[in-house]
Design a protein around this motif. Sequence first.
Motif, short mmCIF file in Angstrom:
data_model
loop_
_atom_site.label_atom_id
_atom_site.label_comp_id
_atom_site.label_asym_id
_atom_site.label_seq_id
_atom_site.Cartn_x
_atom_site.Cartn_y
_atom_site.Cartn_z
N CYS A 184 37.25 -24.88 47.33
CA CYS A 184 37.02 -23.91 45.78
C CYS A 184 36.98 -22.45 46.76
O CYS A 184 36.61 -22.60 47.89
N PRO A 216 28.81 -20.90 41.05
CA PRO A 216 29.10 -19.56 40.47
C PRO A 216 30.14 -18.63 41.34
O PRO A 216 30.19 -17.55 40.99
N CYS A 241 32.81 -28.56 42.01
CA CYS A 241 32.57 -28.61 43.73
C CYS A 241 31.18 -29.17 43.97
O CYS A 241 29.83 -29.27 43.04
N HIS A 257 34.33 -20.44 45.92
CA HIS A 257 32.97 -19.56 46.18
C HIS A 257 33.13 -19.37 47.70
O HIS A 257 32.46 -18.22 48.15
N ALA A 258 32.17 -21.09 48.43
CA ALA A 258 32.64 -21.05 49.52
C ALA A 258 32.77 -21.45 50.44
O ALA A 258 32.45 -21.77 51.41
N GLY A 259 34.33 -21.85 50.39
CA GLY A 259 35.25 -23.04 51.01
C GLY A 259 35.11 -24.24 51.06
O GLY A 259 35.95 -25.57 51.83
N CYS A 260 34.24 -24.55 50.14
CA CYS A 260 34.22 -26.48 50.06
C CYS A 260 34.93 -27.01 49.48
O CYS A 260 36.13 -26.53 48.30
N CYS A 288 29.01 -29.18 46.20
CA CYS A 288 28.28 -27.98 47.38
C CYS A 288 27.27 -27.17 46.50
O CYS A 288 26.22 -27.00 46.85
N HIS A 289 27.82 -26.12 44.93
CA HIS A 289 26.89 -25.48 44.55
C HIS A 289 27.29 -25.55 42.72
O HIS A 289 26.81 -24.51 41.89
N GLY A 290 28.03 -26.35 43.10
CA GLY A 290 28.54 -26.70 41.16
C GLY A 290 29.13 -26.10 40.58
O GLY A 290 29.64 -26.17 39.28
N SER A 291 29.94 -24.95 41.08
CA SER A 291 31.47 -25.20 40.38
C SER A 291 31.83 -25.61 39.71
O SER A 291 32.14 -26.53 40.35
FE1 FES Z 1 31.96 -24.35 45.83
FE2 FES Z 1 29.61 -22.94 46.46
S1 FES Z 1 31.52 -23.70 47.95
S2 FES Z 1 30.20 -23.25 44.45
#
Ligand code: FES
Length: 143
Positions: free
Chosen positions: A85, A120, A102, A87-90, A104-107
């Motif tokens: 991802c 996000p 994703c 956004h933050a690498g998940c 982690c935060h729903g992207s």
């Molecule tokens: Fe994927 Fe934040 S790491 S939405």
Amino acid sequence: MSGSDDLRRRTVLRGAALTPVAGLALTGCAGAEDDRDSSSGTPQPGTALGPESDVPAGGSKVFDQQKVVVSRTEDGALKAWSTVCTHAGCVMTQLEGTTITCGCHGSRFDAANGQVLNPPATVPLTEVPVKVENGKIVTAEAS
Ligand code: FES
């Protein structure tokens, strides 16, 4: 207790309450970092993903181990993207149709073209060049 003592006490308590939350957030991201490849987050050229027949026309398939999602257009062309991802690498594994989500935060991203469908995240997925060799999808050198 004076008014300023009370205010200072509340400020300290609020700071103490926020600290564990921040710690948890960092722990979650650190775990995701462990799953990332060291360089671009994409597999080395020549990495076998799986049988070409696993990806139907107009559909997508996630290759978890290699962290790649491969999509096929209706006319048969293959496109692939890193499942890391932006956004933050998940690392993403949830695929429904051609939408990858994703956890982690729903992207959400469109696995057909790598574009962001839902924040996000704001940056599209990283493309992974692929080719077919002997019926298998293999990562290729960037052209
Ligand atoms: Fe994927 Fe934040 S790491 S939405």
